[in-house]
Design a protein around this motif. Structure first.
Motif, PDB file in Angstrom:
ATOM      1  N   TRP A  79      40.047   7.377  26.382  1.00  0.00           N
ATOM      2  CA  TRP A  79      38.666   7.865  26.516  1.00  0.00           C
ATOM      3  C   TRP A  79      37.675   6.727  26.295  1.00  0.00           C
ATOM      4  CZ3 TRP A  79      35.810  11.206  28.750  1.00  0.00           C
ATOM      5  CH2 TRP A  79      34.522  11.474  28.314  1.00  0.00           C
ATOM      6  N   ASN A  83      35.215   4.910  29.477  1.00  0.00           N
ATOM      7  CA  ASN A  83      33.770   4.792  29.260  1.00  0.00           C
ATOM      8  C   ASN A  83      33.315   3.336  29.248  1.00  0.00           C
ATOM      9  OD1 ASN A  83      32.328   7.512  28.670  1.00  0.00           O
ATOM     10  ND2 ASN A  83      34.282   7.704  27.606  1.00  0.00           N
ATOM     11  N   LYS A  84      34.132   2.456  28.686  1.00  0.00           N
ATOM     12  CA  LYS A  84      33.786   1.040  28.663  1.00  0.00           C
ATOM     13  C   LYS A  84      33.792   0.439  30.061  1.00  0.00           C
ATOM     14  CE  LYS A  84      35.321  -3.440  26.877  1.00  0.00           C
ATOM     15  NZ  LYS A  84      36.384  -4.158  26.101  1.00  0.00           N
ATOM     16  N   ALA A  86      33.465   2.066  32.968  1.00  0.00           N
ATOM     17  CA  ALA A  86      32.676   2.804  33.960  1.00  0.00           C
ATOM     18  C   ALA A  86      31.435   2.065  34.461  1.00  0.00           C
ATOM     19  CB  ALA A  86      32.292   4.167  33.398  1.00  0.00           C
ATOM     20  N   HIS A 121      37.124   9.885  36.228  1.00  0.00           N
ATOM     21  CA  HIS A 121      36.056   9.771  35.230  1.00  0.00           C
ATOM     22  C   HIS A 121      34.727   9.405  35.887  1.00  0.00           C
ATOM     23  CE1 HIS A 121      34.321   9.130  31.261  1.00  0.00           C
ATOM     24  NE2 HIS A 121      33.764   8.029  31.740  1.00  0.00           N
ATOM     25  N   ARG A 125      31.178  11.868  37.530  1.00  0.00           N
ATOM     26  CA  ARG A 125      29.929  11.637  36.809  1.00  0.00           C
ATOM     27  C   ARG A 125      28.884  10.895  37.641  1.00  0.00           C
ATOM     28  NH1 ARG A 125      34.050  12.192  33.474  1.00  0.00           N
ATOM     29  NH2 ARG A 125      33.721  13.180  31.427  1.00  0.00           N
ATOM     30  N   HIS A 145      36.075  17.037  27.426  1.00  0.00           N
ATOM     31  CA  HIS A 145      34.667  16.716  27.703  1.00  0.00           C
ATOM     32  C   HIS A 145      34.163  17.324  29.012  1.00  0.00           C
ATOM     33  CE1 HIS A 145      34.442  13.792  24.395  1.00  0.00           C
ATOM     34  NE2 HIS A 145      35.641  13.380  24.769  1.00  0.00           N
TER      35      HIS A 145
END
Length: 230
Positions: A79, A83-84, A86, A121, A125, A145
């Motif tokens: 996770w 996020n890092k 993206a 991911h 988004r 999430h």
């Protein structure tokens, strides 16, 4: 923020109407998946293909790249990793779309393994939904999430196809069904294709299903004679 780039295939027609972006797996690089573009080019003459190298060097695979590190010791590292990574991927997609004069409605993300984690991911988004998300031998990271994502997302969910092998020794086959169930539970249904005898890879059946899925989602008409050869 790291900048990424990688091998490209120009549209055969020289008139780019779609952009298909490949996201490679852990320890590979952009050259690993660009060959899929060569397989699909005859059926998608207006599509440009690009396969960026992930932003980090992979210690476990000299010469390879990774979207994020994997130690298998931290249950939250996937996770944190997606996020890092993206922002660099989002910036790359924005730049490529601008270069071709396209928007996200003409974009498809195709991932393999860790690249599938990134495709799902980031693709789910984006401010505007891509035309399609196709994931091979991967999984959805952070399914817990999805509820908050669905609550704040106003646009539609892109069509999704997940493909997995029943003999996958890297990411268990159960990941396909767990991912599909989590997506459906968040009103983000997906299609899936299961190859019982396949390990951690892409076979001819998965390649064909993926190509047909992309063509349908991106409204690319395939000549019946060419379809029969897929």
């Amino acid at each position: 923020m790291a900048q990424i780039d990688g091998p490209r295939l120009a549209a055969r027609s020289r008139k780019t109407k779609q952009l298909i972006v490949f996201l490679h797996g852990f320890g590979a690089n952009g050259d690993d998946l660009i060959a899929l573009g060569r397989q699909w080019q005859p059926f998608m003459p207006d599509a440009a293909f690009v396969s960026p190298n992930a932003p980090e060097a992979c210690v476990q695979a000299p010469g390879g790249r990774q979207w994020f590190g994997l130690t298998m010791r931290d249950p939250n590292e996937r996770w944190a990793g997606v996020n890092k990574a993206a922002p660099a991927l989002d910036a790359f997609l924005d730049a490529e779309l601008e270069r071709h004069g396209l928007d996200d409605s003409k974009l498809a993300l195709v991932g393999f393994s860790q690249g599938t984690m990134m495709a799902l991911h980031v693709g789910l988004r984006r401010a505007r939904a891509p035309a399609a998300l196709l994931g091979y031998s991967g999984e959805l990271v952070g399914p817990e999430h999805l509820e908050e994502l669905a609550a704040r997302k106003t646009g539609k969910t892109p069509p999704i196809l997940l493909v997995h092998g029943g003999e996958d020794e890297v990411i268990p086959p159960e990941a396909l069904f767990m991912s599909a169930e989590a997506l459906a539970g968040a009103n983000m249904p997906c299609q899936w294709h299961f190859s019982p005898a396949l390990g951690h890879g892409i076979d001819a059946s998965g390649l064909r299903h993926g190509g047909l899925f992309l063509a349908g989602a991106m409204r690319i008409r395939i000549d019946p004679a060419l379809r029969a050869k897929m």
